[in-house]
Write a protein that holds these residues in place. Sequence first.
Motif, PDB file in Angstrom:
ATOM      1  N   ALA A  77       1.828   9.463  -5.793  1.00  0.00           N
ATOM      2  CA  ALA A  77       2.260  10.832  -5.495  1.00  0.00           C
ATOM      3  C   ALA A  77       3.273  11.317  -6.526  1.00  0.00           C
ATOM      4  CB  ALA A  77       2.855  10.899  -4.081  1.00  0.00           C
ATOM      5  N   LEU A  78       4.213  10.454  -6.904  1.00  0.00           N
ATOM      6  CA  LEU A  78       5.187  10.825  -7.934  1.00  0.00           C
ATOM      7  C   LEU A  78       4.518  11.053  -9.283  1.00  0.00           C
ATOM      8  CD1 LEU A  78       8.219   8.527  -7.063  1.00  0.00           C
ATOM      9  CD2 LEU A  78       8.042  11.002  -6.794  1.00  0.00           C
ATOM     10  N   GLY A 128       0.822  -1.214   0.000  1.00  0.00           N
ATOM     11  CA  GLY A 128       0.000   0.000   0.000  1.00  0.00           C
ATOM     12  C   GLY A 128       0.854   1.260   0.000  1.00  0.00           C
ATOM     13  N   MET A 129       1.927   1.245   0.773  1.00  0.00           N
ATOM     14  CA  MET A 129       2.826   2.409   0.811  1.00  0.00           C
ATOM     15  C   MET A 129       3.518   2.610  -0.542  1.00  0.00           C
ATOM     16  SD  MET A 129       2.573   3.944   3.639  1.00  0.00           S
ATOM     17  CE  MET A 129       4.023   4.960   3.650  1.00  0.00           C
ATOM     18  N   VAL A 130       3.934   1.525  -1.169  1.00  0.00           N
ATOM     19  CA  VAL A 130       4.568   1.630  -2.482  1.00  0.00           C
ATOM     20  C   VAL A 130       3.596   2.225  -3.496  1.00  0.00           C
ATOM     21  CG1 VAL A 130       5.470   0.252  -4.408  1.00  0.00           C
ATOM     22  CG2 VAL A 130       6.269  -0.182  -2.098  1.00  0.00           C
ATOM     23  N   VAL A 131       2.349   1.777  -3.461  1.00  0.00           N
ATOM     24  CA  VAL A 131       1.344   2.296  -4.386  1.00  0.00           C
ATOM     25  C   VAL A 131       1.102   3.785  -4.128  1.00  0.00           C
ATOM     26  CG1 VAL A 131      -1.115   2.175  -4.980  1.00  0.00           C
ATOM     27  CG2 VAL A 131       0.223   0.093  -4.805  1.00  0.00           C
TER      28      VAL A 131
END
Length: 160
Positions: free
Chosen positions: A71-72, A63-66
């Motif tokens: 955001a990028l 989830g954090m990677v997604v």
Amino acid sequence: MTVTGARQPVCPNAGPGGQKPGSGEQQPGSGEQRNPEPLGAPAGEPKGALERGSGTVLAAGLGMVVMVTMALMLLLAQSAVMASRAAAAADLAALAAADALRGISQGVPCSVAAEVAGRQGAKITSCAERGSDTIEVRTELLNRSMFGVATGHARAGPPP
């Protein structure tokens, strides 16, 4: 002394004598040693007990990677939009300046370009007449993104 009617806890994997297989203790009367449980697993815990909750950690990490990726992507999209706005401001400013240079509208060409660019949220960084009836304008947006300032460049006038 055993009370009749009371139930004794039963382990479904219990062997003779009520022992769990692989508990590391000898069965009474068997004379053989059972294989001990793997190292690191607490006594009485199933083999996968050390991996409990690992799916939750993996899901949270994914989830954090997604979220970081999204955001990028949004930052890159914002930069693309700002570059497009800077180019549009340069185009409009160059066209207005070319009209003033040819006498179609009133005013000094670079002053007219600065006024039009200001309405678009940009400022003129350079304005130069190139040949007859041709003008070149460079703009810079007043708002900055995390990746720096967006710039635009345009030339207006008759075809070369």
